[in-house]
Design an enzyme around this catalytic site. Structure first.
Site, PDB file in Angstrom:
ATOM      1  N   GLY A  51       0.815  -1.207   0.000  1.00 51.23           N
ATOM      2  CA  GLY A  51       0.000   0.000   0.000  1.00 51.23           C
ATOM      3  C   GLY A  51       0.842   1.247   0.000  1.00 51.23           C
ATOM      4  O   GLY A  51       2.042   1.213   0.283  1.00 51.23           O
ATOM      5  N   ASP A  65      -4.533   7.743  16.240  1.00 51.92           N
ATOM      6  CA  ASP A  65      -5.070   7.607  14.884  1.00 51.92           C
ATOM      7  C   ASP A  65      -5.725   6.245  14.693  1.00 51.92           C
ATOM      8  O   ASP A  65      -5.509   5.576  13.675  1.00 51.92           O
ATOM      9  CB  ASP A  65      -3.965   7.821  13.848  1.00 51.92           C
ATOM     10  CG  ASP A  65      -4.518   8.174  12.457  1.00 51.92           C
ATOM     11  OD1 ASP A  65      -5.696   8.597  12.384  1.00 51.92           O
ATOM     12  OD2 ASP A  65      -3.785   8.034  11.465  1.00 51.92           O
ATOM     13  N   ASP A 110       0.436   1.383  12.336  1.00 51.03           N
ATOM     14  CA  ASP A 110       0.618   2.820  12.081  1.00 51.03           C
ATOM     15  C   ASP A 110       0.568   3.666  13.354  1.00 51.03           C
ATOM     16  O   ASP A 110      -0.406   4.374  13.628  1.00 51.03           O
ATOM     17  CB  ASP A 110      -0.409   3.318  11.070  1.00 51.03           C
ATOM     18  CG  ASP A 110       0.054   4.617  10.398  1.00 51.03           C
ATOM     19  OD1 ASP A 110       1.023   5.212  10.899  1.00 51.03           O
ATOM     20  OD2 ASP A 110      -0.551   5.028   9.396  1.00 51.03           O
ATOM     21  N   GLY A 158       0.447   8.918   2.523  1.00 52.60           N
ATOM     22  CA  GLY A 158       1.036  10.233   2.400  1.00 52.60           C
ATOM     23  C   GLY A 158       2.484  10.288   2.830  1.00 52.60           C
ATOM     24  O   GLY A 158       3.255  11.110   2.329  1.00 52.60           O
ATOM     25  N   LYS A 203      -8.342   4.019  13.496  1.00 56.97           N
ATOM     26  CA  LYS A 203      -9.357   4.075  12.435  1.00 56.97           C
ATOM     27  C   LYS A 203      -9.322   2.732  11.709  1.00 56.97           C
ATOM     28  O   LYS A 203      -8.364   1.955  11.849  1.00 56.97           O
ATOM     29  CB  LYS A 203      -9.074   5.222  11.469  1.00 56.97           C
ATOM     30  CG  LYS A 203      -7.713   5.153  10.786  1.00 56.97           C
ATOM     31  CD  LYS A 203      -7.490   6.371   9.904  1.00 56.97           C
ATOM     32  CE  LYS A 203      -6.110   6.335   9.216  1.00 56.97           C
ATOM     33  NZ  LYS A 203      -5.869   7.533   8.390  1.00 56.97           N
TER      34      LYS A 203
END
Length: 633
Positions: free
Chosen positions: A20, A141, A159, A23, A143
């Site tokens: 993957g 973060d 992450d 940013g 999610k």
């Protein structure tokens, strides 16, 4: 720099395919040649970011943070190294897919994840977050993209790039928001007080998403989404997924409580609650009794001198509820507001009607006199119009089981108080008039309370700015009205900003500081983002009605039309830079006697309107004229 596959890093990692891209960099599937061809994942920081000190530190932060965590539900870090003018992290390879992809499939097929699967995934994440938090680490973060799910539903959190470590020398500036807006906790939005419970909030959003196939808060831009986390209450899960167990829905909603004390204390507690929700016969008991007057005071609804009464016409404010950690029955209690000591009206105003889960509409302009019987005694709902004797009043009991006695002497006392208040008001003695009514209300808290609340609010708005002792009353009123405007559906951001800015200025004048600067900055950004977005058909209709209202108001003796405030407020909400409408609404407030509301609007126009336009000059002139009228003799 782009790398041609396959390529080898540090003579031992052969990168074979791309997993993957993001940013910050690219993640490759690789083989570790010196470890029996073990599969690994390698994150390579984009070379154009490698020279950026902030991004480099974040990249290193992820390796250092995860490297000290050992848990089966957290992706493990094996190595960190330099490569071709950039940096790499070697980590555990996870043969699965993200929770986001799983939810995407659920959305496509319109089949939310099962309760059992949501619990399996949620409990694992919650326990992993507990381990991270015990190690002084907040992910920040959480999610669906960062929750990887294996084929057997084993979960791996990944992450940690913006994770917060207690011992880190990398500090986040106060008031700076980090995270993904749709999954950010309220404290992340304002950039203060972020900790492990913030991650549990984000996990709650993920589980809501998995159970309903939609995020609880969505909007056209990130700022609008973030604002909803602060002010709005999510729709019930049952509205979108009727098969979801009520007990599971309760756990998810508690995880998303606005205020941290109303959430789960830690991940273990949340995991246990999730697993318990699948038990046979699991039920949810929601108790929403009409509160005792003292309990209303405790929640900041009924205010004393330091917190004046502020009913607001046309404002709907939602109810929040959370589980009492000290209550083993599992019965819900009412949640305190997000910032209870600061913005007390966000969630507490409507406690009374929690029984039906509705919203209360308080109309300060329509005080009915129909409760007074033919003999001057008080006729209450449910009583015969002709049965107004003292005996019948004494023997009537309200629906909440408490006897209310309204003998003639109290009615006479009430009428006398109103007469004296009117006399003092006509003489310009607003402070004395307000104090007289406040004293009666304190003595008789259940007698005509709605009407007294409205009259107290009117009197508070008429207090002169020149008297220092009453400035805190006006500041608190401005703040509460601003919160109410931001809490209504849809929120009126421009007017809410005007009241919050006016409250800030007054509080800073009194104390020198105001803690909600970050929130006001967020509102300013959102108002700018919405400027110019007008629904042409609806806007034209409102504009036509506004012109009719102004025509009627051009006759001095004519009353203000009942829809004037609502129509002009909607126009301002849709077109914040239409400053003539602000001035017109200020005139509506002035005629109704709500002096401070007129002050707030005129002051805002004087600051925001273009220097070259007439609106700024007109607003300034009207504001100064208004002040001359309210200066006490």
């Amino acid at each position: 720099m782009s790398f041609t596959l396959p390529f080898i890093i540090d003579d031992k990692y052969r990168c074979e395919s791309i997993i993957g891209k993001g940013g910050m960099g690219t993640v490759y599937k690789a083989v570790q040649l010196n470890m029996g061809n073990r599969l690994v994942a390698i994150k390579v920081l984009n070379e154009d970011l490698a020279g950026d000190e902030e991004f480099r530190k974040r990249f290193e932060n992820e390796a250092n943070t995860v490297g000290q965590l050992q848990h089966e539900n957290i992706v493990q870090i094996y190595d960190r190294l330099d490569y071709e003018h950039t940096y790499c992290i070697v980590m555990e390879f996870v043969d699965g897919e993200s929770l986001q992809r799983i939810i995407d499939h659920a959305v496509e097929t319109n089949t939310p994840l099962s309760d059992a699967r949501v619990v399996r995934i949620g409990a694992q994440v919650a326990r992993a977050l507990k381990v991270a938090n015990d190690g002084g680490i907040t992910h920040r973060d959480i999610k669906p993209d960062n929750i990887l799910v294996l084929k057997d539903d084993t979960v791996k959190i990944t992450d940690f790039g913006i994770a917060l470590r207690e011992d880190s020398t990398i500090k986040t500036q106060t008031g700076v928001s980090l995270g993904t807006p749709k999954f950010m906790s309220p404290e992340q939005v304002i950039g203060r007080g972020v900790d492990g419970q913030s991650d549990l909030y984000s996990l709650g959003v993920c589980l809501y998403y998995a159970l309903t196939c939609r995020v609880p808060y969505d909007a056209e831009n990130p700022i609008a989404v973030a604002t909803k986390h602060l002010y709005e209450t999510p729709e019930p899960i049952s509205k979108f997924n009727s098969s979801c167990r009520p007990a599971l829905a309760q756990v998810v909603m508690e995880a998303m409580a606005k205020q941290k004390p109303d959430r789960f204390a830690n991940g273990d507690e949340m995991a246990q609650a999730l697993e318990a929700s699948l038990g046979d016969g699991a039920t949810v008991s929601i108790e929403t009794p009409r509160p005792h007057k003292s309990s209303i005071m405790e929640h900041g609804v009924v205010m004393s001198e330091s917190h004046p009464h502020t009913p607001t016409r046309g404002i709907k404010v939602g109810i929040g509820a959370g589980r009492d950690k000290n209550n083993s029955t599992g019965i819900f209690r009412f949640a305190k507001p997000l910032m209870s000591s600061l913005w007390p009206a966000i969630v507490a105003v409507l406690i009374v009607i929690g029984i039906v889960g509705a919203s209360l509409l308080v109309q300060r302009s329509t005080v009915s006199d129909g409760r007074t019987g033919a003999n001057g005694t008080l006729a209450r709902p449910g009583m015969s119009k002709t049965d107004t004797s003292v005996g019948s009043i004494i023997n009537n009991v309200n629906p909440f089981g408490r006897e209310i006695i309204y003998p003639d002497r109290i009615t006479a006392e009430y009428k006398t108080m109103l007469y004296n208040v009117d006399q003092l008001t006509s003489q310009g003695e607003i402070i004395k008039a307000r104090q007289l009514m406040e004293d009666f209300h304190t003595k008789r808290p259940d007698f005509h309370s709605d009407e007294i609340d409205m009259r107290l609010d009117l009197l508070t708005s008429q207090l002169p700015l020149s008297v220092a002792d009453v400035q805190k009353l006006l500041a608190a009123r401005r703040e509460r009205k601003g919160v109410a405007l931001l809490s209504q559906t849809p929120p009126n951001l421009p007017l809410g900003l005007a009241y919050m800015t006016a409250a800030r200025d007054m509080f800073k004048g009194l104390t020198g500081t105001y803690e909600q600067e970050a929130e006001i900055g967020l509102l300013e950004s959102q108002v700018k983002a919405t400027t110019g977005t007008v629904n042409n058909a609806a806007f034209a209709k409102l504009s036509a009605r506004a012109d009719e209202i102004l025509s009627q108001m051009s006759i001095k003796s004519a009353p203000v039309p009942s829809d004037a405030e609502d129509v002009l407020s909607q126009l301002i909400s849709q077109q914040p830079t239409g400053y003539s409408r602000w001035i017109e609404l200020a005139e509506v407030f002035r005629r109704q006697g709500y002096t401070d509301d007129a002050r707030v609007l005129l002051q805002y126009v004087e600051r925001q309107a273009p220097l070259s336009g007439d609106e700024r000059k007109i607003a300034g002139r009207l504001y100064r004229s208004l002040e001359k009228q309210t200066v006490p003799e």
